[in-house]
Write a protein that holds these residues in place. Sequence first.
Motif, short mmCIF file in Angstrom:
data_model
loop_
_atom_site.label_atom_id
_atom_site.label_comp_id
_atom_site.label_asym_id
_atom_site.label_seq_id
_atom_site.Cartn_x
_atom_site.Cartn_y
_atom_site.Cartn_z
N GLN A 200 -0.30 -3.68 -30.77
CA GLN A 200 -0.09 -4.25 -31.57
C GLN A 200 -1.43 -3.82 -32.66
O GLN A 200 -2.37 -3.35 -32.55
N GLY A 201 -0.93 -3.04 -34.02
CA GLY A 201 -1.67 -2.04 -34.22
C GLY A 201 -2.35 -0.65 -34.05
O GLY A 201 -1.07 -0.68 -33.11
N ASP A 202 -3.18 -0.47 -33.16
CA ASP A 202 -4.23 0.22 -32.98
C ASP A 202 -4.40 0.19 -31.36
O ASP A 202 -5.18 1.05 -30.81
N ARG A 203 -3.88 -1.02 -31.10
CA ARG A 203 -3.85 -1.82 -29.41
C ARG A 203 -3.16 -1.85 -28.34
O ARG A 203 -1.98 -2.53 -29.44
N VAL A 204 -3.37 -1.59 -27.24
CA VAL A 204 -2.38 -1.82 -26.23
C VAL A 204 -2.96 -3.60 -25.77
O VAL A 204 -3.33 -4.11 -25.03
N TYR A 205 -1.58 -3.58 -25.87
CA TYR A 205 -1.90 -5.16 -25.03
C TYR A 205 -0.63 -5.61 -23.98
O TYR A 205 -0.51 -6.44 -23.18
N GLY A 206 0.25 -3.84 -23.75
CA GLY A 206 0.67 -4.24 -22.56
C GLY A 206 1.55 -3.49 -22.21
O GLY A 206 1.53 -2.56 -22.79
N TRP A 207 2.05 -3.06 -20.71
CA TRP A 207 1.70 -1.59 -20.52
C TRP A 207 3.55 -2.22 -19.06
O TRP A 207 2.67 -2.33 -18.37
N GLN A 208 4.56 -1.43 -19.19
CA GLN A 208 5.72 -1.63 -18.10
C GLN A 208 5.80 -0.05 -18.06
O GLN A 208 6.24 0.95 -18.55
N GLU A 209 5.94 -0.09 -17.04
CA GLU A 209 5.83 1.73 -16.31
C GLU A 209 7.32 1.53 -15.94
O GLU A 209 7.39 0.72 -15.03
N LYS A 210 8.06 2.67 -16.13
CA LYS A 210 9.67 3.19 -16.41
C LYS A 210 10.65 1.29 -16.49
O LYS A 210 11.40 1.05 -14.82
N PRO A 211 10.14 0.25 -17.21
CA PRO A 211 11.11 -0.85 -17.53
C PRO A 211 12.76 -0.17 -17.21
O PRO A 211 13.20 0.54 -18.11
N ARG A 212 13.32 -0.95 -16.76
CA ARG A 212 14.83 -1.22 -16.18
C ARG A 212 15.21 -2.41 -16.92
O ARG A 212 14.75 -3.49 -17.00
N VAL A 213 15.94 -2.12 -17.87
CA VAL A 213 16.72 -3.08 -18.68
C VAL A 213 18.70 -3.17 -18.01
O VAL A 213 18.64 -2.23 -18.05
N SER A 214 19.59 -4.62 -19.04
CA SER A 214 20.23 -4.52 -18.38
C SER A 214 21.92 -4.71 -19.19
O SER A 214 20.69 -6.02 -20.24
N PHE A 215 22.70 -4.45 -19.47
CA PHE A 215 23.80 -5.52 -20.59
C PHE A 215 24.25 -5.00 -19.66
O PHE A 215 25.35 -4.49 -19.00
N PRO A 216 25.20 -6.52 -20.51
CA PRO A 216 26.91 -5.89 -19.95
C PRO A 216 27.56 -5.53 -20.96
O PRO A 216 27.69 -5.51 -21.93
N VAL A 217 28.83 -5.17 -20.16
CA VAL A 217 29.43 -4.04 -21.29
C VAL A 217 31.05 -4.47 -20.31
O VAL A 217 31.05 -4.21 -19.27
N SER A 218 31.84 -4.00 -21.07
CA SER A 218 32.90 -4.30 -21.16
C SER A 218 33.41 -2.95 -19.87
O SER A 218 33.16 -1.91 -20.49
N ALA A 219 34.49 -3.62 -19.38
CA ALA A 219 34.78 -2.58 -18.14
C ALA A 219 36.06 -1.97 -18.51
O ALA A 219 37.11 -1.57 -17.29
N GLY A 220 37.08 -2.38 -19.88
CA GLY A 220 38.07 -1.55 -19.74
C GLY A 220 39.18 -2.39 -19.03
O GLY A 220 40.39 -1.99 -18.79
N VAL A 221 38.09 -3.74 -18.72
CA VAL A 221 40.17 -4.97 -17.94
C VAL A 221 40.19 -6.29 -18.68
O VAL A 221 38.88 -6.70 -19.95
N TYR A 222 41.03 -6.25 -19.39
CA TYR A 222 41.01 -7.95 -20.05
C TYR A 222 42.45 -8.17 -20.06
O TYR A 222 43.38 -8.08 -19.20
N VAL A 223 42.53 -9.79 -19.64
CA VAL A 223 43.90 -10.61 -20.17
C VAL A 223 43.66 -11.57 -21.88
O VAL A 223 42.89 -11.76 -22.32
N VAL A 224 45.13 -11.32 -21.99
CA VAL A 224 45.09 -11.92 -23.39
C VAL A 224 46.83 -12.78 -23.59
O VAL A 224 47.12 -12.80 -22.93
N ASP A 225 46.30 -13.50 -24.20
CA ASP A 225 46.99 -14.60 -24.90
C ASP A 225 48.64 -13.63 -25.05
O ASP A 225 48.32 -12.64 -25.98
N PRO A 226 49.77 -15.06 -24.61
CA PRO A 226 50.52 -13.96 -24.89
C PRO A 226 51.13 -13.92 -27.33
O PRO A 226 51.94 -12.94 -27.58
N ALA A 227 50.17 -15.19 -27.72
CA ALA A 227 50.79 -14.72 -28.97
C ALA A 227 49.60 -13.35 -29.34
O ALA A 227 49.71 -13.77 -30.59
N VAL A 228 48.63 -12.77 -28.83
CA VAL A 228 48.20 -11.73 -29.30
C VAL A 228 49.20 -10.30 -29.91
O VAL A 228 48.55 -10.25 -30.93
N PRO A 229 49.99 -10.23 -28.55
CA PRO A 229 50.66 -8.69 -29.23
C PRO A 229 51.33 -9.00 -30.86
O PRO A 229 51.86 -7.85 -31.23
#
Length: 279
Positions: A200-229
């Motif tokens: 915040q400005g020129d002050r340090v209010y926290g420090w995380q050493e090598k943090p890990r973040v996770s994301f939900p990602v598409s796995a390339g697998v889907y199910v589609v309703d027959p109305a879609v094609p």
Amino acid sequence: MQTRFTWVSPEMNRAEVLDIMKARGFKQIPILGPNMELLGLHTIDDLLGTKPRENAALILCGGFGTRLHPITATIPKPMILVAGRPILERIVLHLVGSGFRKIFLATHYLSEIIEAHFEDGKKFGCSIEYIKETVPMGTGGALGLLPPSITSPLLVMNGDLVTNFDAGRMIDHHTASGNMVTVGYSTHIHEVPFGVLDLQGDRVYGWQEKPRVSFPVSAGVYVVDPAVPPRLRPLGPTPITWVVDNCLSQGEPVGVFPIGDDWVDVGRHEELKKARGDA
């Protein structure tokens, strides 16, 4: 009784067991432990799925695989070997073992290699039809090339995945949820290789050493309703993102299904090494 007979270990996967049974003409094969004790019995009905599903599957196999050159200069990416077996064959046998009996393969680059290997699918316990793309069509474009006979939720997946996800359960989840599209997802974890500062400005209010973040990602697998094609037939090359956005814009539900950690997208040399156990 025989003292010399064919058996398999409990670590052997479904595709390998099916390969042995197909080659030897067996209907059953025992499972033995490290001390040659009987642990169980594989039967052909159990491996192929005792209850065939009415659902079809579409596997996307038409990409050039440019990120895997020079390997893909002479072989399509789905036919790359992992543990002695083409990736696409692993997928087909996995789906057959989950009860799928109708499979469409969308092909383009070096399609003759895929067709020569799988033919009509009978030797793999299913019926295979080919959707031949004149140009790479993307997931949505390939869906638009399907015949109008699709009347049940359709499983769609990339042809370069090494995974043993529960395809039948994903179909059942999709049906019970009333989704127009269900997206299979995995979790991608990224580690920041530095200490991250909360400033915040020129002050340090926290420090995380090598943090890990996770994301939900598409796995390339889907199910589609027959109305879609049918919506996609006049569009030409179309990504799956367009399909999802189209559903959302019409207020149609799009859900997710966890694929889990048993999943490798073999798109680059690093992933191929991981799939082969070399990483």
